[in-house]
Design an enzyme around this catalytic site. Structure first.
Site, PDB file in Angstrom:
ATOM      1  N   TYR A 139      -0.907   0.762   4.455  1.00 54.58           N
ATOM      2  CA  TYR A 139      -2.122   0.106   4.942  1.00 54.58           C
ATOM      3  C   TYR A 139      -3.363   0.477   4.131  1.00 54.58           C
ATOM      4  O   TYR A 139      -4.141  -0.381   3.696  1.00 54.58           O
ATOM      5  CB  TYR A 139      -2.335   0.427   6.420  1.00 54.58           C
ATOM      6  CG  TYR A 139      -3.659  -0.032   6.942  1.00 54.58           C
ATOM      7  CD1 TYR A 139      -3.839  -1.330   7.390  1.00 54.58           C
ATOM      8  CD2 TYR A 139      -4.769   0.813   6.955  1.00 54.58           C
ATOM      9  CE1 TYR A 139      -5.072  -1.771   7.846  1.00 54.58           C
ATOM     10  CE2 TYR A 139      -6.001   0.391   7.399  1.00 54.58           C
ATOM     11  CZ  TYR A 139      -6.147  -0.906   7.841  1.00 54.58           C
ATOM     12  OH  TYR A 139      -7.359  -1.340   8.282  1.00 54.58           O
ATOM     13  N   ASP A 164       1.339  -6.121  10.968  1.00 53.53           N
ATOM     14  CA  ASP A 164       0.547  -7.238  11.466  1.00 53.53           C
ATOM     15  C   ASP A 164      -0.544  -7.636  10.475  1.00 53.53           C
ATOM     16  O   ASP A 164      -0.906  -8.808  10.377  1.00 53.53           O
ATOM     17  CB  ASP A 164      -0.089  -6.863  12.794  1.00 53.53           C
ATOM     18  CG  ASP A 164      -0.844  -5.536  12.721  1.00 53.53           C
ATOM     19  OD1 ASP A 164      -0.184  -4.491  12.556  1.00 53.53           O
ATOM     20  OD2 ASP A 164      -2.083  -5.550  12.796  1.00 53.53           O
ATOM     21  N   LYS A 223       6.244  -2.425  17.988  1.00 51.41           N
ATOM     22  CA  LYS A 223       4.887  -2.704  18.458  1.00 51.41           C
ATOM     23  C   LYS A 223       4.500  -4.120  18.062  1.00 51.41           C
ATOM     24  O   LYS A 223       4.418  -4.452  16.879  1.00 51.41           O
ATOM     25  CB  LYS A 223       3.905  -1.725  17.847  1.00 51.41           C
ATOM     26  CG  LYS A 223       2.484  -1.995  18.329  1.00 51.41           C
ATOM     27  CD  LYS A 223       1.515  -1.128  17.577  1.00 51.41           C
ATOM     28  CE  LYS A 223       0.090  -1.404  17.981  1.00 51.41           C
ATOM     29  NZ  LYS A 223      -0.837  -0.861  16.991  1.00 51.41           N
TER      30      LYS A 223
END
Ligand code: B12
Ligand code: B12
Ligand SMILES: Cc1ncc(COP(=O)(O)O)c(C=O)c1O
Ligand SMILES: Cc1ncc(COP(=O)(O)O)c(C=O)c1O
Lengths: 258, 524, 524, 258
Positions: C261, C296, C368
């Site tokens: 990330y 995501d 998640k």
């Protein structure tokens, strides 16, 4: 942490006193920047700052729909609020029956109906029916009540006649349809009728329904009003207690007069 | 069939319902009613109101009824008057209303002459309905008929002109079907109000002029949007066939028409209702109008999980009676609803079971699926979501007509944007889960299948019981919605008359013949 | 496995990812970073800030780094100082900060003595983390741990005290997990802010004091509601291991910790990030903290339908790297999201395919699931419904952690009632469709199955390609989210140092040993 | 049918001028009749009649949430609305390039960034990137633009320095995060900085983002502001036309001075 100021309560989004409110409404204007600006101006008129028209939709023809967020400048002083509440001490089925037996010593007669063109019986049935509502017995099951439910679409005249016939202690009216305030005119007509019959002082006049509040009921000349979520026991307890209070008042007055 | 239901059990239910309907039809065929006769008057061209605002068909038929002459039917009296006076039916009605003519004073005119005098007028009435059916077919071909589930929304402002605004807005947003909800208690009026109206409560009066205004508006929008927008109103009440006729004359596309709704929910006499529903459905059938039955109403008063089988039992009865009025499966929009308590675990699975069961049992019928109403509260957000789950159940189980729920169901009759939001809800869910139904199969013997079979079994038991004692007695015993009605109770029994031997209803005869010829369902 | 996926293809993906991770680990094992050393300082008890507000661990480590002494690790310097001065690490740091001590002036102290001097402090640091893990286990046993999908909501007022209000309200309404979102760009700070904070934008600063305040508030609410409320914060950024250590010390339960990330979305140097993520994950692993990966994010910038395979490829890589930091499957919360354009026909089916695929491929991992954000608009009603469909996909496909969408996603960080409405949404959908997943099977070779297999195939191709050229080169080529980062570009490279032969990190050693003993994943 | 009165536009539910509006907000008050009454009073303060609190929820602790309907007493005179709009004639990619060639005869240099701590690049990328947005090419693809996108989290100082460096005709700033009005202070600081550098008259200063309106942009001292749904061609056309207008003004002024 800043403390809540009860004299100046404002809407809360994520920070005390941020005043955040969501609005949604349509305007009779063709969709476009003008309509959107009109929506914004309207929110400003209502007392909003930082007005944000976050969603604008063309409803076809000359209507537009808006979702708006803004910061409300107004506040409420909750220390000054006056909340008309039905005066009643919570009692359950058994307590109310005992109370009537002990304090009144006679059965209470009530006549109920959903009046006018209104055919929504579920609400008044919830209060009246044997089988009851939300796990509570209805008034018909109370041994110390003589309860009569006339059902739906009962003309005001019929209700009043039946009440006179039965020598009712209380009249219960349900009004569910409220479009164009039809419940207001219907309830007002009932009060007029009862006054014309000269029985206003002899009966408790009670109304109920999803858009009924005690305050509205008082305004219309009723003794009490019951809104959504009412349970049979609320109504039974109120009627019992109010009738006892009424008897006290009457005997007091009679005593005075003597 | 997606659920592995017991097919012999289904066949048995149908057989029971057939027997139940046959018994009802025996009674129906023996009587006429004031509204049936008023319908005949309307169809031969009598319209308008007298100086007191009473519709002329009522004036005429009441006069006949008071004179004890209903048994022969209104047609022959009007026919006789025409022969005797040479006036049009309308002129005759006007004279009668003005007290200038006595409608029962032409007994001397031969029955045959009276019939002959009406021939052209009857043909004209029939032709008008046929032309409408034809026009609908044309428009459907020219424009898109929409994709199932069709999006059905209601308008209910009380004012026909506001209704037009709301309806056109909805159609543009994607509605396929507009129902104009009637003012509260119109079903209890033993006449049909007249003219354009702007004052209704919870709905707008059903009048022929209102039908016309809305039809015209929707035709405009149909052309504008390239989709044929269907128009719906209500037959139910004390004027079932009259309103059916008005709908046929103004090219409505669907009408609420339930064989028992008036009895149970409006306390209308059952003999009256059974007679009225039959003739009204014949007209619907002939006009190509799809009926919507009202089984959803059972669930708004009773518990939707407990009483699910009464919905199915009633669907079988409505179907059987509809067939006997000449309605083909394709015009029988059986109703049901998404009304199980949302607090129940797996409520959605039970809803899907019920909806899929209806789809499997009535494969050719345009099922009409009603939204959650009872458990809607002022929490509009939750309501919007419940409506979404309802829309999902609809598209998953292949419902034909989806009556959209309104997020403000518990608050007010729909505002213009409530409907817009509802349409966007349906369009999103229908599109995002378009093929979900085909993609999945239910676990054999799982929650869904077991539930559906159980409801079917219970419906079978109910239907056996109803056949045993007869539908009238069953209604008296409160089998449906826990409501008990006596055979001679309720409103409107005074408008029922035994037919005489010379009873004549030219439209019943003609429509019956036509429906047979068209190969539609056999018509009793 | 519900979808009939090609298991050899899955195995092949895992193998590829393993190879990719092994290559990365070679580099990781060769270096240390400023934040790793600051973490060591924190764990032996150094905290607080100097007169200019600079955290003491930074003061100390910067000094070492400037002196070119990072290669041996901060621990030995602190150890030497203890031996030399007899002071506590905190006192040493304070003196260094005040300019009263030179941390590199004790070179004469034997390495072994320095190690010995820290022994107790290291044990204390380890014990504190262990005690927290134990306390969590106790509370989980005593209180309900919640039912999957667990309800995860964010608070982001910027003010830790308002956050507490919002978090407690949410927990009472039914949230199982509270994530305190960080202020924008905290990940770019090369230090961790200090103390309770009330001024953040789009979130609240992650500080140890803020962690403590929120943990205390949630413990209260846990006892009040009888459910253990989990607390989440973010490791990502230039301080991954430091924040992991703070989370371990304050009993956080989950931490966002993605291996890539920072590189992709915050332009942090990749060597730095890979080293930092490894040590931070070791701490997470040992503390019993579940990580949340950030796949995501690929979908908020790129197209969720086109780029679905990059999510899966990244999940495999995150998994492989997590295993190498000692995280067992049960603590690897792989991320993914419901971000396909809602205008796409059958979008819901594709979402279900992706979610079910993840469930099938990572059966033991607490997946998640992230809500729609990109296609959320100011139409809060539509947003509420989309969140409902997302919740449905979550419960249907057995997701573990459902991060709830907010109806106001496109408008503002959540207001108190936005979160409340979101929780009601999830609770309704989870309950009404509780067993839908078990009830249905997907059509073999249908839309859902075909789609899932296709995404798996594409991920396999991507992983092969990444293995071929190496992850660093792949990132440079923009394989993930279309973002290209150079191996020597980005922030924080200056904080990376090659380890010397005498490099010593007592916590890495100890945790590594413990994780091996606990039978957790093998730790490189 | 009654006609819409443009001087008195009111919200529309199902009857002209019924004023129906939906509101939703929380109050920092413990759930109960008092909180509900406070919600009602607040709506009355905002100028609503027939206020109906149709839904009330306990948010735990001392917060409550309400959904309210009411009839708005306010109205807007839409004949008097002033809607600040970016002055631009719609032109597409080809038209704008031709326009620059013909009217300006030189390439336009623009520098863009998402400034401050804001890392949301999707919006500015939509305007700038080669690959474009919603089927339209971005400014980088325009042959008559020299476009440079600095990306996200760019300090205002860096942006200004780069703009001076590049001798930019226009500076484009994107601001997505608006919590606690961080965009306002950030944009204001940029304007201050540019004025301090003395280049305010040399550049077009343009901002954009989901909460940016042209009006707000003008207030903050920008030349234009672009909100949600902006397309690259809008921005390109505006810059081209405004630069031409600016040249005209300058030459006119110079002519006058001479
Ligand atoms: C069920 C229902 C029906 C059923 C009624 C069945 C029956 N036998 O009652 C059917 C399907 C027949 C029906 C028909 C219509 N309905 Co209806 N119906 C509803 C619905 C879904 C639920 C009402 C209900 O049963 N609530 C449950 C009961 C328990 O709650 P309650 O009534 O509030 O009663 C409680 C309290 O208020 C109180 N209370 C109520 N009365 C009294 C009286 C006393 C004395 C006391 C003390 C307390 C009390 O105690 C009760 C228990 O807590 C509502 C929408 C909704 N979700 O609210 C629409 C709704 C009430 N209907 C509506 C309308 C317009 C109609 C129609 C007029 C539509 C039409 N034109 O055809 C028709 C005609 C009915 C008529 N003539 O009145 C509107 C009213 C709009 C408005 N505000 O004016 C609503 C709100 C739907 C809508 N949004 O359009 N309806
Ligand atoms: C995608 C996204 C992200 C991605 C960003 C990826 C990226 N590379 O950009 C990620 C996941 C990284 C992210 C992170 C965060 N985000 Co974010 N994110 C979003 C999201 C979902 C969509 C934004 C978007 O891409 N829109 C699409 C583009 C095309 O639209 P647009 O930006 O409006 O741009 C158009 C116009 O406005 C205009 N325009 C925009 N800029 C400019 C400039 C010029 C010069 C011109 C002419 C025109 C113009 O033209 C564009 C094309 O039409 C929104 C929610 C939403 N649905 O809106 C939240 C949102 C913007 N994020 C938000 C927040 C708080 C964050 C975080 C700060 C959270 C946190 N604390 O961690 C982080 C940190 C980011 C940071 N430091 O800034 C909030 C902002 C709240 C507020 N109003 O202050 C939002 C609204 C979500 C929410 N409700 O909380 N986010
Ligand atoms: C079959 C049917 N007819 C009519 C109505 C309308 O009611 P009313 O009798 O008030 O016209 C309904 C309402 O749900 C219905 O289901
Ligand atoms: C893995 C991960 N870390 C961190 C963040 C938060 O962003 P920031 O870098 O601004 O703290 C996100 C946001 O989505 C994330 O997915």
């Amino acid at each position: 942490m800043t403390k809540v100021d009860l004299k100046n309560i404002r809407p809360y989004g994520d920070t005390l006193d941020d005043g955040k409110v969501q609005l949604a409404f349509s305007l009779p204007l063709r969709y476009g920047p003008e309509a959107k600006e009109a929506a914004r101006q309207l929110a400003i008129e209502m007392g909003f700052e930082d007005v944000d028209v976050v969603s604008a939709h063309d409803l076809g023809g000359s209507f537009s729909f808006f979702v708006v967020y803004g910061k409300c400048k107004h506040s409420v002083d909750v220390t000054q609020l006056h909340i008309p509440k039905v005066e009643v001490e919570q009692m359950d089925y058994f307590q109310t029956n005992d109370f009537i037996r002990d304090k009144l010593g006679r059965k209470i007669t009530v006549v109920a109906a959903c009046t006018g063109s209104d055919a929504h019986t579920v609400g008044i049935d919830a209060i009246m029916n044997m089988k009851g509502y939300a796990g509570e017995p209805g008034l018909e099951r109370y041994p110390w009540f003589r309860a009569q439910n006339l059902g739906a679409q009962v003309p005001n005249e019929t209700l009043v006649a039946k009440a006179i016939d039965a020598d009712a202690d209380a009249i219960l009216v349900s009004q569910i349809v409220t479009q164009k305030n039809v419940h207001i005119s219907n309830l007002t007509r009932l009060v007029d009728l009862i006054e014309a019959e000269g029985i206003r002082d002899e009966v408790l006049l009670i109304c109920g329904g999803p858009r009924i509040s005690h305050e509205l009921a008082l305004e219309l000349g009723f003794d009490a009003g019951f809104g959504p979520g009412t349970l049979p026991s609320h109504v039974a307890a109120y009627i019992a207690q109010e009738l006892v209070r009424k008897e006290h008042r009457t005997s007091a007055r009679l005593a005075e007069e003597r | 069939m997606k659920l592995n239901l017991d097919t012999t059990r289904i066949a048995r239910c149908r057989e029971c319902a057939g027997d139940i309907a046959d018994t009802i039809m025996e009674g129906v065929n023996r009587v006429t009613t004031t509204t049936i006769e008023r319908t005949v008057c309307r169809l031969i061209g009598i319209d308008g109101v007298d100086s007191a605002g009473v519709p002329l068909p009522n004036v005429l038929v009441d006069m006949l009824h008071e004179a004890g002459r209903l048994a022969s039917g209104a047609a022959c009296y009007v026919g006789r008057a025409i022969v005797a006076t040479g006036l049009s039916p309308q002129a005759i009605a006007e004279k009668v209303a003005a007290g200038e003519m006595d409608i029962v004073s032409f007994d001397s005119v031969e029955h045959d002459l009276a019939r002959a005098a009406l021939e052209d007028l009857v043909a004209k009435g029939i032709a008008r309905i046929e032309a409408n059916a034809e026009r609908r077919r044309e428009l459907m071909e020219k424009l898109s008929p929409g994709i199932e589930p069709l999006i059905y929304v209601i308008v209910a402002t009380g004012n026909i002109y506001e209704d037009v605004n709301q309806a056109q807005s909805a159609a543009k947003a994607g509605a396929d079907i507009i129902a104009v909800i009637r003012s509260t208690a119109q079903s209890l009026l033993d006449y049909v109000p007249y003219g354009a109206t702007t004052e209704g409560f919870g709905g707008t009066f059903a009048t022929q002029e209102n039908f016309r205004i809305m039809r015209k508006a929707l035709d405009e929008t149909s052309l504008e949007t390239g989709r044929y927008i269907r128009l719906v109103n209500y037959c139910s009440g004390l004027c079932m066939p009259e309103i059916a006729a008005m709908g046929a004359m103004e090219r409505l596309d669907m009408m609420l028409n339930d064989s028992m709704y008036g009895i149970l929910f409006r306390d209308i006499n059952m003999k009256r209702t059974f007679a009225d529903q039959h003739f009204s459905r014949m007209i619907n059938a002939f006009a190509g109008i799809t009926i919507n039955t009202g089984e959803d109403n059972y669930l708004t008063t009773s518990d939707a999980y407990q009483e699910a089988h009464t919905v199915l039992a009633s669907q079988f009865i409505n179907e059987a009676l509809a067939h006997r009025s000449g309605l083909p499966d394709e015009q029988i929009g059986l109703g049901h609803a998404f009304e199980i308590d949302p607090a129940m675990t797996n409520a959605f699975l039970y809803e899907v079971a019920q909806a899929q069961m209806a789809r499997d049992i009535f494969p050719n019928e345009p099922l009409k699926y009603m939204p959650p109403t009872k458990y809607m509260t002022g929490d509009i957000f939750r309501g919007y979501l419940m409506n979404g789950m309802f829309n999902l159940a609809g598209v998953m189980t292949g419902q034909s007509i989806q009556l959209l729920g309104m997020l403000t169901e518990a608050v007010h009759t729909p505002h213009i944007h409530d409907r817009y939001l509802a349409i966007r809800n349906a369009k999103y869910v229908f599109s995002t889960a378009r093929d979900l139904g085909c993609e999945m199969t239910f676990k054999p013997g799982g929650i869904v299948e077991t539930r559906a079979q159980k409801v079917l079994d219970e419906a079978a038991v109910t239907l056996e019981q109803v056949r045993e004692i007869g539908l009238m007695a069953a209604i008296e015993e409160g089998v449906f919605a826990g409501i008990s009605r006596a055979p001679d109770g309720g409103r409107g029994l005074d408008g029922v008359a035994e037919k005489a031997d010379d009873y004549w209803n030219p439209f019943e005869d003609e429509i019956s013949a036509r429906l047979k010829k068209n190969g539609g369902g056999a018509c009793d």
